[in-house]
Enzyme design. Structure first.
Site, short mmCIF file in Angstrom:
data_model
loop_
_atom_site.label_atom_id
_atom_site.label_comp_id
_atom_site.label_asym_id
_atom_site.label_seq_id
_atom_site.Cartn_x
_atom_site.Cartn_y
_atom_site.Cartn_z
N TYR A 139 33.39 37.75 41.57
CA TYR A 139 34.06 39.12 40.80
C TYR A 139 33.93 40.23 40.22
CZ TYR A 139 35.13 40.25 35.62
OH TYR A 139 35.35 40.92 34.45
N GLY A 146 47.23 37.39 18.78
CA GLY A 146 47.23 36.16 17.61
C GLY A 146 48.60 36.24 17.46
#
Length: 652
Positions: A139, A146
């Site tokens: 990583y 929303g």
């Protein structure tokens, strides 16, 4: 049809409901009936009263309510007989079942490591089917989103496709250019491994600035909002599903909102399924065409290797070899070809199979290469380059690459159905086939394959419309900021529809060719084609008089989807070649491998062959002394694997 899972005492029963207008009372009675049938010693009085509640929220259901008004497909409910007690609270119910299911589903699964660089299309398809769990090897300005998830259009993706979408998103985040924390990435991986899958609409993306709306829905469920699906809960409140599996809803950190919704993963995930299915059907189309050629007494002269050597298109050469490998030759003998003789040349639909099928194979290979690169690409915006300490906005989110490739895939693979439908016409037309009209005796009383051919023609015609490229369209969105889009979402979805139609048309041709073979009996065709005939006859009986044909088409379609046609031919050819001569690995890979479903061999010893081949080419002299031994070892390992994993009845 709704499928409702009912918990009754200590058992879970899956109840199909073909008429959702029935009352909840019927659902309870049906569950009790199935329970007493399965466990006759556990008696339940016929006149026992019962109550029903939803598992997800504990809400009691009125027995007089129509099922469609209070339940949805894949809902979980609990039924309690008078005198019994309710199960513990809903969260404990899901959690206890989750432990049991995870033991059943995942105890034998393999782990696959995602690093953002090495994911293949076969890997992703296996992840979608639930064959693997994920672990991450490496990583490397949060904004609200929303509102993106308030646009819900179309049916949801299936759990398999949602699983592919989520796995692909994890792979992109693992590249280390997205700017999400390890905590967030691990939480997403945990949700995948528990099969907690968000409700993601299949429509709503224009394929630029990422697949915003679908990916927003994907993340919405992970945040504990909206609805999610899991094998234990069905569709239920997202927070309840996560907590029932011991997971915590995501709390996003800076930059993570954009990182999770930007990218071409919706297009690519659906495209991977399309290209893998296309590759499977292309391998088997040659075998099906060969059976048709044999029943029409076609000549294999058009597949002579010298013809294709002077036009060495890779797909054409491979298809010609596959046709030669199963038709009449010195290797495999056909009584039909010997007695019936051979024409000087055949119609184009028979003679030009290598040229037509070949370019479809090359198209699939091209698209697979594009998608493999896309699988392992950072398609976020902005991208974080930690080594330079900067964040740069760019355009990697644009879906033009997979969109154009998938439009091309639809056009290329459609031709397999286009030419297949013409071969079905030749089989059904007595003036062209010298067989009974529509491949049935007593044609005045029976229609035979007439309607089946009409069905194939209808599917081919529909494909011609679906092959119109969606990526030639573009509409300006986002107040003119996103003023060019790829329309890649529709390109992927219609490519899947085209591939499914191709599978169905070839299933009809395979049925017709096997039926045509009946009229050549007692003569036999070559052993590989006889094996294909036996495979079909294991699920479909010969057509002696009219009956409903849809079950037959569905049964053969399933054989094709499972890639059994190519595997059976490959198995017989391998047995012959193993006893006839030691084949070099390079020749084996070039000639036998195209017949095989690569996904089944992905994690066998064969996967090491590509690595060895690269070493061999790079340091040929150094490894020259071990080449003959290693060729034999690899070949025998491959043969052993195939013999072990492919079950074939009868003696070869």
């Amino acid at each position: 049809m709704l499928r409702i899972t009912v918990h009754l005492r200590d058992e879970w029963l899956l109840i199909p409901c073909t008429d959702p207008s029935l009352h909840v009372c019927w659902l309870g009675s049906e569950a009790i009936s199935r329970y007493t049938t399965s466990y006759p010693k556990r008696e339940i009085q016929a006149d026992s009263t019962f109550r029903i509640r939803r598992c997800v929220d504990g809400g009691l259901l009125s027995l007089e309510d129509p099922i469609k008004d209070v339940l949805q497909d894949n809902d979980f409910i609990e039924l309690v007989i008078q005198g019994d007690q309710w199960m513990p609270k809903q969260m404990d119910l899901i959690k206890s079942k989750s432990v049991h299911m995870s033991t059943c589903l995942f105890s034998m699964l393999k782990w696959i490591s995602l690093d953002g660089n090495s994911l293949t299309t076969g890997d992703l398809l296996g992840l979608g089917k639930g064959h693997f769990k994920i672990q991450v090897l490496v990583y490397g300005v949060n904004t609200g989103f929303g509102n993106f998830a308030q646009t819900r259009v179309g049916a949801p993706l299936s759990p398999e496709r949602t699983r592919m979408l989520l796995a692909l998103r994890i792979n992109v985040l693992a590249k280390g250019f997205s700017g999400v924390s390890m905590e967030t990435l691990n939480a997403i991986v945990a949700a995948f491994n528990a099969s907690c899958l968000s409700w993601v609409p299949e429509q709503g993306t224009v394929g630029a600035s990422g697949d915003l709306a679908p990916l927003a829905h994907l993340v919405l469920g992970l945040m504990g909002e909206g609805v999610m699906w899991s094998p234990q809960s069905g569709w239920a409140d997202a927070r309840a599903v996560l907590e029932g599996h011991g997971l915590t809803p995501l709390i996003l950190k800076p930059k993570e909102g954009l990182a999770l919704i930007n990218g071409t993963q919706m297009i690519t995930a659906l495209g991977v399924e399309a290209v893998e299915r296309a590759q499977a059907i292309a391998r088997q189309a040659d075998i099906i065409a060969a059976l048709t050629i044999q029943t029409l007494k076609g000549t294999p002269k058009a597949f002579d290797p010298d013809i294709h050597a002077v036009r060495p298109q890779q797909g054409q050469v491979e298809v010609a070899w596959r046709l030669r490998s199963v038709l009449h030759s010195d290797v495999f003998h056909s009584e039909i070809s010997v007695k019936g003789g051979e024409r000087v040349q055949d119609a184009y639909t028979l003679r030009c199979c290598p040229q037509v099928h070949g370019v479809a194979n090359d198209t699939i290979a091209f698209v697979k290469k594009i998608l493999t690169t896309e699988l392992n690409s950072a398609t976020d915006n902005p991208l974080v380059f930690a080594e330079r300490g900067i964040t740069i906005s760019g355009g990697n989110f644009h879906g033009e690459y997979p969109a154009k490739a998938l439009d091309f895939l639809a056009i290329g693979v459609h031709e397999l159905a286009n030419i297949s439908e013409r071969r079905i016409e030749r089989l059904c037309n007595p003036s062209l086939s010298e067989l009974p009209a529509f491949l049935v005796k007593n044609g005045g009383l029976n229609s035979g394959f007439m309607i089946a051919h009409c069905t194939a023609a209808a599917l081919v015609s529909e494909n011609k419309v679906l092959c119109h490229p969606s990526s030639v369209d573009s509409l300006s969105t986002s107040a003119g900021t996103e003023d060019h889009v790829s329309m890649g979402g529709w390109a992927a979805r219609k490519a899947l529809r085209v591939v499914q139609h191709v599978e169905q048309v070839l299933a009809i041709e395979l049925l017709a060719a096997c039926q045509a073979l009946e009229f050549h009996r007692p003569l036999k065709t070559t052993p590989p084609l006889e094996k294909v005939y036996g495979l079909v006859r294991s699920v479909v009986r010969p057509w002696d008089r009219d009956r409903a044909m849809s079950p037959d088409i569905e049964a053969v379609h399933k054989l094709i989807q499972q890639e059994k046609v190519g595997v059976w031919c490959a198995r017989l050819i391998l047995r012959h070649w193993k006893s006839a001569r030691p084949l070099s690995f390079m020749c084996w890979a070039r000639e036998i491998l195209p017949l095989l479903p690569l996904e089944k061999l992905r994690y066998s010893s064969i996967s090491y062959s590509g690595k060895f081949e690269k070493i061999y080419k790079k340091k040929k002299r150094k490894y020259k002394f071990i080449v003959p031994c290693l060729n034999i070892v690899l070949f025998n390992m491959c043969v052993h694997y195939i013999m072990k994993h492919v079950k074939v009845s009868g003696h070869v």
